[in-house]
Design an enzyme around this catalytic site. Structure first.
Site, PDB file in Angstrom:
ATOM      1  N   ASP A   1      89.831 -33.424  27.945  1.00  0.00           N
ATOM      2  CA  ASP A   1      88.761 -32.453  27.665  1.00  0.00           C
ATOM      3  C   ASP A   1      87.972 -32.926  26.450  1.00  0.00           C
ATOM      4  O   ASP A   1      88.533 -33.138  25.380  1.00  0.00           O
ATOM      5  CB  ASP A   1      89.404 -31.084  27.400  1.00  0.00           C
ATOM      6  CG  ASP A   1      88.383 -29.955  27.325  1.00  0.00           C
ATOM      7  OD1 ASP A   1      88.692 -28.854  27.788  1.00  0.00           O
ATOM      8  OD2 ASP A   1      87.276 -30.182  26.789  1.00  0.00           O
TER       9      ASP A   1
ATOM     10  N   ASP B   1      83.006 -31.790  31.521  1.00  0.00           N
ATOM     11  CA  ASP B   1      83.695 -32.448  30.392  1.00  0.00           C
ATOM     12  C   ASP B   1      85.210 -32.421  30.500  1.00  0.00           C
ATOM     13  O   ASP B   1      85.906 -32.740  29.546  1.00  0.00           O
ATOM     14  CB  ASP B   1      83.228 -31.843  29.059  1.00  0.00           C
ATOM     15  CG  ASP B   1      84.083 -30.670  28.607  1.00  0.00           C
ATOM     16  OD1 ASP B   1      84.487 -29.869  29.480  1.00  0.00           O
ATOM     17  OD2 ASP B   1      84.342 -30.575  27.408  1.00  0.00           O
ATOM     18  N   GLU B   2      85.725 -32.069  31.676  1.00  0.00           N
ATOM     19  CA  GLU B   2      87.164 -31.867  31.783  1.00  0.00           C
ATOM     20  C   GLU B   2      87.671 -32.509  33.071  1.00  0.00           C
ATOM     21  O   GLU B   2      86.983 -32.473  34.088  1.00  0.00           O
ATOM     22  CB  GLU B   2      87.367 -30.353  31.873  1.00  0.00           C
ATOM     23  CG  GLU B   2      88.649 -29.826  31.365  1.00  0.00           C
ATOM     24  CD  GLU B   2      88.722 -28.324  31.649  1.00  0.00           C
ATOM     25  OE1 GLU B   2      89.687 -27.932  32.306  1.00  0.00           O
ATOM     26  OE2 GLU B   2      87.821 -27.577  31.236  1.00  0.00           O
TER      27      GLU B   2
END
Ligand code: TTP
Ligand code: MG
Length: 350
Positions: free
Chosen positions: A8, A102-103
């Site tokens: 993350d 973003d993960e």
């Protein structure tokens, strides 16, 4: 035993802004406003010290952090960075599942020892994208995510099987994936604050209280989670609709319903990790005729704006008994088309 790495990016949008504008580094940067009805998308860790948080009204953030640097989001750029990050993942495993921009969860089970590879991924993300991330390594998805979150930012946390219960014990119940804000409030009312408190419930009680999710949570609370990483493409479309308890005749009364459906369907596609390119508004009239209209994602337009436009395109005077909002024409984040998508705002559904 599986080996799952959860990655993350730290303060993603804000970190990209600080990367592109070195003069903002080390300063409280707050990204938000503009297309998202004036809420904070995210902020740098420097701004978090002032109590600024995602989803907070920008006006409140300005009160808490008057000297903050307030910036509008640049979604194109975030999508670009997201692609760079994915490129690093794919050098280590074919099996990874992205969540938003973003993960991601990476299946690292093919590594005899996943630790050095995980460290390398973290280093390479730093070197090749200029962004720091927090990573969690464990034996299932739920624990990998908990691990990556434990010591943010720039963290590397491993949870081994024999450590799992000890780590879980003291965490707030909201830490468990699947416990949203509402579930958390509900559980707190029942005096269940931590995961240890949740252990008191039998499987039957958990299911009675929370339905199907109670079943999953019963096991996740004990460090058990048999979900597999999903790499194949999700469904071709996703939609939500609602039948009204009485007919409605005006745009003003229908718009809020359509917006709340949009939020739900955005949540659905976020869970599936897909990026749609077309939005549809469907209306069923009192005489049961159905009309639907679509808009393609145009450069720079938000889903809210496209829905606004679709709402203008209907006649409501015959009376409306059902409203539906759907997304279709999905691009896999890995496809080239992804690059062209101008934005993927989460603000409206968090
Ligand atoms: P997160 O990973 O939840 O948050 P973050 O990366 O900014 O911060 P950290 O992981 O270090 O806690 O979300 C990723 C991006 O998604 C975030 O940079 C901006 C966007 N986002 C919103 O637009 N609205 C929100 O409410 C949240 C939580 C995130
Ligand atoms: Mg993040």
């Amino acid at each position: 035993m599986k080996k799952i790495l959860h990655v993350d990016i730290d303060a993603f949008y804000a970190s990209v802004e600080q990367l592109d504008r070195p003069e903002y580094r080390g300063k409280p940067v707050i990204v938000g406003g503009s297309s998202n009805r004036g809420v904070v998308s995210t902020c740098s860790y420097e701004a978090r010290k002032f109590g600024v948080r995602s989803a907070m009204p920008v006006a409140l953030a300005k009160k808490k952090c008057p000297h903050g640097i307030f910036l509008p989001p640049r979604f194109d750029r975030y999508v670009e960075k997201s692609k760079e990050i994915r490129r690093v993942f794919s050098a280590y495993t074919e099996r990874y599942q992205t969540v938003g921009l973003d993960e991601a969860y990476l299946d690292m089970s093919h590594y005899e020892n996943a630790m050095p590879a995980a460290r390398e991924i973290k280093r390479r993300i730093r070197r090749e994208t200029g962004l720091t991330c927090s990573v969690g390594l464990s034996y299932n998805m739920s624990l990998a995510k908990i691990a990556s979150d434990l010591k943010k930012p720039d963290a590397f946390v491993v949870i081994r099987p024999e450590q799992a219960l000890e780590v879980l014990r003291e965490l707030p119940i909201g830490t468990l994936h699947g416990v949203g804000k509402k579930t958390q409030e509900f559980l707190v009312k029942k005096d269940i604050h931590t995961i240890e408190d949740f252990w008191r419930l039998s499987l039957d009680e958990a299911v009675q209280m929370l339905g199907k999710m109670g079943h999953a949570l019963y096991f996740r609370a004990r460090g058990e989670d048999d979900r597999e990483i999903v790499t194949e493409r999700a469904p071709k479309s996703s939609s939500r609709e609602t039948t009204l308890s009485f007919d409605l005749y005006t745009r003003e009364t229908i718009a809020p319903i359509a917006y709340s459906l949009l939020q739900e369907v955005q949540q659905d596609i976020r869970d599936e990790g897909v990026i749609p390119q077309t939005i549809t508004l469907k209306i069923k009239y009192a005489d049961f005729t159905i009309r639907s209209k679509q808009r393609k994602r145009e450069y720079g337009a938000t889903w809210d704006e496209l829905l606004e436009d679709l709402l203008d395109a209907f006649d409501y005077s015959p009376g409306v008994r059902l409203v539906g909002v759907g997304f279709s024409n999905f691009a896999s984040p890995d496809e080239e088309r992804y690059e062209q998508l101008s934005l993927f705002s989460w603000n409206s559904f968090r």
